[in-house]
Design a protein around this motif. Structure first.
Motif, short mmCIF file in Angstrom:
data_model
loop_
_atom_site.label_atom_id
_atom_site.label_comp_id
_atom_site.label_asym_id
_atom_site.label_seq_id
_atom_site.Cartn_x
_atom_site.Cartn_y
_atom_site.Cartn_z
N THR A 16 0.85 -1.18 0.00
CA THR A 16 0.00 0.00 0.00
C THR A 16 0.89 1.23 0.00
OG1 THR A 16 -1.67 -1.18 1.28
CG2 THR A 16 -1.85 1.21 1.20
N ALA A 17 0.59 2.17 -0.90
CA ALA A 17 1.35 3.42 -0.96
C ALA A 17 0.38 4.59 -0.85
CB ALA A 17 2.13 3.51 -2.26
N GLU A 18 0.69 5.51 0.05
CA GLU A 18 -0.04 6.77 0.11
C GLU A 18 0.79 7.79 -0.66
OE1 GLU A 18 -2.04 9.97 3.16
OE2 GLU A 18 -0.28 8.85 3.81
N ILE A 19 0.20 8.32 -1.70
CA ILE A 19 0.89 9.26 -2.58
C ILE A 19 0.31 10.65 -2.33
CG2 ILE A 19 1.38 9.86 -4.97
CD1 ILE A 19 0.88 6.80 -5.57
N LEU A 20 1.15 11.56 -1.88
CA LEU A 20 0.75 12.96 -1.74
C LEU A 20 1.26 13.72 -2.95
CD1 LEU A 20 1.49 13.70 2.02
CD2 LEU A 20 -0.74 13.37 0.95
N TYR A 21 0.37 14.48 -3.58
CA TYR A 21 0.76 15.22 -4.77
C TYR A 21 0.12 16.60 -4.74
CZ TYR A 21 -3.84 13.95 -6.62
OH TYR A 21 -5.19 13.78 -6.78
N TRP A 22 0.75 17.52 -5.46
CA TRP A 22 0.24 18.88 -5.55
C TRP A 22 -0.86 18.93 -6.61
CZ3 TRP A 22 1.65 21.91 -1.76
CH2 TRP A 22 2.87 21.68 -1.12
N MET A 23 -1.98 19.54 -6.26
CA MET A 23 -3.10 19.69 -7.21
C MET A 23 -2.64 20.55 -8.39
SD MET A 23 -5.93 18.21 -6.10
CE MET A 23 -7.26 19.13 -6.83
N SER A 32 -4.29 13.48 -1.53
CA SER A 32 -3.81 12.14 -1.20
C SER A 32 -4.43 11.11 -2.14
CB SER A 32 -4.18 11.82 0.25
OG SER A 32 -3.80 10.51 0.57
N PHE A 33 -3.62 10.14 -2.56
CA PHE A 33 -4.08 9.05 -3.41
C PHE A 33 -3.53 7.76 -2.82
CE2 PHE A 33 -3.39 6.10 -6.96
CZ PHE A 33 -4.64 6.08 -7.52
N LEU A 34 -4.38 6.74 -2.65
CA LEU A 34 -3.93 5.44 -2.14
C LEU A 34 -3.82 4.44 -3.28
CD1 LEU A 34 -5.89 5.03 1.20
CD2 LEU A 34 -3.48 5.51 0.89
N TRP A 35 -2.70 3.74 -3.34
CA TRP A 35 -2.44 2.72 -4.36
C TRP A 35 -2.17 1.42 -3.62
CZ3 TRP A 35 1.80 -0.41 -5.17
CH2 TRP A 35 1.90 -1.02 -6.41
N GLN A 36 -2.77 0.32 -4.11
CA GLN A 36 -2.54 -0.98 -3.47
C GLN A 36 -2.45 -2.06 -4.53
OE1 GLN A 36 -5.63 -2.72 -0.83
NE2 GLN A 36 -4.02 -2.63 0.72
N ASN A 37 -1.45 -2.93 -4.40
CA ASN A 37 -1.23 -3.99 -5.36
C ASN A 37 -0.27 -5.01 -4.75
OD1 ASN A 37 -1.34 -5.41 -7.73
ND2 ASN A 37 -0.55 -3.77 -9.02
N LEU A 38 -0.18 -6.19 -5.35
CA LEU A 38 0.86 -7.14 -4.97
C LEU A 38 2.17 -6.68 -5.59
CD1 LEU A 38 -0.94 -10.57 -5.37
CD2 LEU A 38 -0.27 -9.48 -3.25
N ASP A 39 3.22 -6.64 -4.79
CA ASP A 39 4.50 -6.16 -5.30
C ASP A 39 5.63 -6.90 -4.58
OD1 ASP A 39 6.15 -4.71 -6.92
OD2 ASP A 39 5.58 -2.75 -6.12
N LEU A 40 6.80 -6.84 -5.15
CA LEU A 40 7.95 -7.57 -4.65
C LEU A 40 8.87 -6.63 -3.86
CD1 LEU A 40 9.22 -10.38 -4.73
CD2 LEU A 40 10.35 -9.75 -6.84
N ALA A 41 8.91 -6.82 -2.54
CA ALA A 41 9.76 -5.98 -1.69
C ALA A 41 11.19 -6.48 -1.76
CB ALA A 41 9.26 -6.03 -0.25
N PRO A 45 8.86 -3.20 -7.96
CA PRO A 45 8.82 -2.88 -9.39
C PRO A 45 7.47 -2.37 -9.87
CG PRO A 45 8.96 -5.26 -9.06
CD PRO A 45 9.14 -4.62 -7.72
N ALA A 46 6.36 -2.90 -9.35
CA ALA A 46 5.04 -2.43 -9.80
C ALA A 46 4.79 -1.00 -9.35
CB ALA A 46 3.94 -3.36 -9.27
N LEU A 47 5.15 -0.67 -8.13
CA LEU A 47 4.98 0.70 -7.63
C LEU A 47 5.88 1.66 -8.40
CD1 LEU A 47 3.82 2.77 -5.69
CD2 LEU A 47 5.58 2.09 -4.03
N THR A 66 4.55 7.28 0.82
CA THR A 66 4.76 6.45 2.00
C THR A 66 4.32 5.02 1.66
OG1 THR A 66 4.25 8.35 3.40
CG2 THR A 66 4.23 6.20 4.45
N VAL A 67 5.21 4.05 1.91
CA VAL A 67 4.96 2.67 1.50
C VAL A 67 4.90 1.75 2.72
CG1 VAL A 67 5.84 0.74 0.12
CG2 VAL A 67 6.17 3.07 -0.67
N ALA A 68 3.92 0.84 2.70
CA ALA A 68 3.82 -0.21 3.72
C ALA A 68 3.51 -1.52 3.01
CB ALA A 68 2.72 0.13 4.72
N ASN A 69 4.04 -2.63 3.54
CA ASN A 69 3.72 -3.92 2.94
C ASN A 69 3.75 -5.01 3.99
OD1 ASN A 69 6.26 -5.20 3.23
ND2 ASN A 69 7.02 -4.18 1.43
#
Length: 88
Positions: A16-23, A32-41, A45-47, A66-69
């Motif tokens: 899970t990644a929380e992405i903060l970006y400027w409008m 804030s944008f939340l992205w979630q996927n299966l990825d290889l820590a 590579p997917a993130l 910010t990344v958590a897995n």
């Protein structure tokens, strides 16, 4: 067999990644944008591919990611009971 199950057996983790970006229209406002996927820590590579796509194609400039897995498939956890209780 399910593709995501096979990926989890090959050390892929739910990421899970929380992405903060400027409008783009309001340069002083963070969104804030939340992205979630299966990825290889730990390389993710997917993130990385998603963030490269974002940087090339979207107007919102990235501020912070910010990344958590965690593993979904892991050894069973158990503890011994501390007592035995009996009801009528």
């Amino acid at each position: 067999m399910d593709r995501s199950f096979v990926a989890q057996l090959n050390d892929y983790r739910i990421t899970t990644a929380e992405i903060l970006y400027w409008m783009p229209d309001h340069k002083h406002v963070l969104q804030s944008f939340l992205w979630q996927n299966l990825d290889l820590a730990p390389r993710f590579p997917a993130l990385t591919k998603f963030l490269d796509f974002w940087d090339r194609n979207l107007d919102g400039r990235l501020h912070k990611v910010t990344v958590a897995n965690t593993q979904l498939i892991k050894p069973a956890e158990f503890t011994f009971a501390s007592g035995l209780y009996q009801l009528h």
